[in-house]
Structures are given as structure tokens and as C-alpha cells.
Design an enzyme around this catalytic site. Sequence first.
Site, PDB file in Angstrom:
ATOM      1  CG  ASP A 197      -2.163   0.898   0.929  1.00 49.58           C
ATOM      2  OD1 ASP A 197      -2.672   0.944  -0.200  1.00 49.58           O
ATOM      3  OD2 ASP A 197      -2.546   1.629   1.860  1.00 49.58           O
TER       4      ASP A 197
ATOM      5  NE  ARG B 244      -3.220   6.798  -3.955  1.00 53.91           N
ATOM      6  CZ  ARG B 244      -3.881   5.791  -3.383  1.00 53.91           C
ATOM      7  NH1 ARG B 244      -3.403   5.236  -2.294  1.00 53.91           N
ATOM      8  NH2 ARG B 244      -5.003   5.365  -3.884  1.00 53.91           N
TER       9      ARG B 244
HETATM   10 CA    CA Z   1      -2.499   3.112   3.510  1.00 53.04          CA
HETATM   11 CA    CA Z   2      -5.251   0.639   0.044  1.00 52.63          CA
END
Ligand code: CA
Ligand code: CA
Length: 492
Positions: free
Chosen positions: A310, A366
Site C-alpha cells: 500500500d 500520490r
Molecule cells: Ca495506507
Molecule cells: Ca489501500
Amino acid sequence: MKKSLLAVSLGAVGLLAACADVRVGFNLPPESTVQAADLGHQVLPANDGWAATGTGTTGGAKATSDNIYTVGTRKELVDALKKAGDKPKIIYIKGTINLSTDDSGRELVEKDYADPGYSFEAYKKSYDPAVWNRQALVKGKPPALSGPLEEARERSKQNQAKVVVIHIPSNTSIIGAGADAKIIRGNLFIGKGADNVIIRNIAFEDAFDYFPEWDPADSFNTKRTEPVIEFGQNYTVPGCQDKFESDERGPQRCNGGRWNSEYDLISVNGGTHVWIDHCSFSDGERLDKQYPPVFAAPYNQPAQKVQHHDGAVDITNQADFVTLSYNHFYQHDKLSLIGGSDGLTSDRGTLNVSYHHNFFENAKQRQPRVRFGKVNSYNNYFVGDMDDHFYPFAQSVGLGREAKVVFQNNAFDIKGKVTPSDLIWVFNDGTALVESGNVLNGTPVDILADYNAKKPKLKVSTDLDWAPEEPNLLPASQVPDYVKAHAGPGKL
Ligand code: CA
Ligand code: CA
């Protein structure tokens, strides 16, 4: 000269007089913060970004001698954190700590965590869109996964989380003891109520989730054809419809669904006053390309790879006052999420974060993606390739709901066909961006002018309700060499 630059960029939109109930300062020229002796007792310099707000960020600098530790295993790290609790503590990391280990130091892997009812092969069979998505849609999307295999996956995930997620209490400094300190295969978690944390001089790698979850509704849509532009290729995926009629059409043929995983390398999940400095963040030995998509076309687009990682550093859940400086981010997809959801309006007024002198190398997206927060990002260096097969450059700053971003004197070296507006991504109306002094492939660019010239549907305002104090900005032309020389662990 520098002063006038900022006065132009902010004064032009009438802000310096109007707002500024919130101000955040910046550090002195970077060299002055670097002292070789005793990293553990160093504190965030005054005015160094948002983490300097109010009480500032001192970590464990006031530790008494019985709360200074040197640790080389997960068990030693956990024991030190437990013993000291919220008392000021300095924890030096020696060598590599693998967080996915038992108390004897043995590495724990998928089979050690897996619930008896779980297997990835059975999971894939049950939830293949060709099977699962034949059901009636719920609000236009496939229903959330349910059943014994999803329950067994969740239990397996909990087994892993109990080992690899390490909660960091208040008043903590975690410092690499040498140039080779590493923390791998786990997640440092700075949760609600944890205040005043410093993390420096550590290479973080591979917070690997052995039990990623297939989310059939993520990015799902029932458009009859879907143009896909990815990795430099344009194509469409087959049409679909929202009711099952035959094997050829229907929601089992729709585009969408994503694998999601749980662990960031560092989660600032409600924590406050956090300084992350001279660290590195990457997927380490297990890159995404080793885990391709598993479901048959049209679901096997690159975006549907089995995602085992992640965020690198995600900042969510009313976290606040965070400074990320001199870090090296590389070979990772989702770097830094600020704010987890558009619906979390409780995040309003928090999520204030500064990024400076970071090296973002071959990261996809991001960098950061911002919701609600006031974020300033300056003198960062971005290197990427629009056509890379696994980490194609997709955006630096992502402007999400109510984001208010100041973006100054950053340098980009991006291969492939790239225009200034490709450097940002706009997700919502009502975001604000003030930018100046940025350079793309050696040429000064006006990112917003290029964005606006493309007559976008989503408007970006330059109307911020805050202003950073004048940073000691380097001209962007000096940023690549400077950041490469100074960012990352082992350079303090
Ligand atoms: Ca996260
Ligand atoms: Ca995620």
C-alpha cells in the site's frame, strides 16, 4: 529575490494580507541542520515545516539514560517500545530488522499466517469477476465480497497484522545507528494520541501484505466500452451491461475491480508532530512486476496487478503536523496518501504536511495525493518515465477534496511524452494550488496555466487560506544535484 518570488506567487492572489492565521515556517539552509554527533538527541529545527508547529517535534531527545536503546530484532524493538511507553526514548536501529519474524527471529511468511480455511487459489476461483459479478449490482457496483473464503482471508490478515504492525507511542525517536539500518516487511503505525515522533536515517522496504483483498467495486463501471490509456498504449475493453443476460455481456464483463493491500511502510494514522527525515522507502526485493493481474480479460489490465504493497508514508485519520524531508522514495506505486476518503469531513482542519528535499524516483502516483490538508512541497526532485511498465509516472501532487497546496521550486526529469499539466492530477472541484518556480526537463513551467489551457472540467483555484513563511528556496535548477547528494539514509 526569493522574497519577491513568494510575494508574487501568493500576493497576486491577495493572500498575504487576507489570511495567514495559519503560518508555517521553514528550516534554515539544509546544511545547518546536519550535525554528525548524536543523531538521537537532535530535534526538528524551529520553523522546519508543519511538524514545527506549536510544541514542535523533539521525539525522545529528553530520554533519560535508561530509555536509550539499541535494537537489532523485532522483539528487541517491541520490548523497548513497551518498556518506555510514552516516556521520551531514543531507539537506535542496528543492521536490518525484519518485522515479519517471531520472537526467536525466524521469518514468518504466508503459510505461517494463513488460516486453515484460506488458499489464494480458492479465493481467486470464488471471486473471479466472471463468477462473482454475475450477481445483481448494488448501487451500480458488484456486491462486496462475502463468504467463507473472504472470512478466512480476513482472519489470515489479522494474524499477519498482529506481527508486522508496530505501534509507536509518543515521545519517540527511532534512528538508524549507521548507514545500513533497515526496517523491512512491516508497518510502523503512529496512531491517534501518539504525538512527537522522529524517524531518521532508516531504509524502509517491502511492507508486504500476504493476503491482498480483491475489491470488485473499486474503479468498476458499466460503460459499454472503456478506453484505457496505460503504459503508452491506447485500447478499449469490451462493452458490458449492468444485468446478467449471457456469458458474453453483463456485469461479469465490466471493467474494474482492484486488488488492495493493507500495509504502509509508515502510517501516520491520527498521530501528530511527526518528522520523517533522511529515510528511504521502496518495495525492496518484491517489486510489483512479480505479481501480475490474475483474472482473465478484460480484468487483466496493469492496474489490476495483485497489489501487495500500500502506501510508503500515508497520513490519515486527522493526523497533523508532519514534515517529510530528505527522504528517497523509489520503486513504489502509491507513495503518500493524505486523507483516506472524501467522506471523512472530520479531517477538515488537520492533515497539514510539508515535503522538502525529497527524491521521488520511479514512483507512480500520490507524491502526495491530498485531501483536506494544507500541504507545502518545495525543492523536491521527481524522476520518472511516462512509459515505464511498472511504475509509470502518473502524477506528483494529486489534488483531492478541499486540498490546499503550495508547490514551489520542484524539479522534474520525466521521460516520454509529458506536458506541464501531467505533473498534477485533479480529482475534485474546489481544490487550490499555488505554484511557482518549478522546472520540467530543464525548462521553467507554469503548471496551472497549462492545466487551465486544456479547458478542464474541474477547476483549480489559487485561493488559499494560508501561506507558508518564506522558505530558503533553492532555485529548481539546483535541486537535482542537491537532492541526489543529500536525500536518503546514510547521508547525515
Ligand atoms: Ca495506507
Ligand atoms: Ca489501500
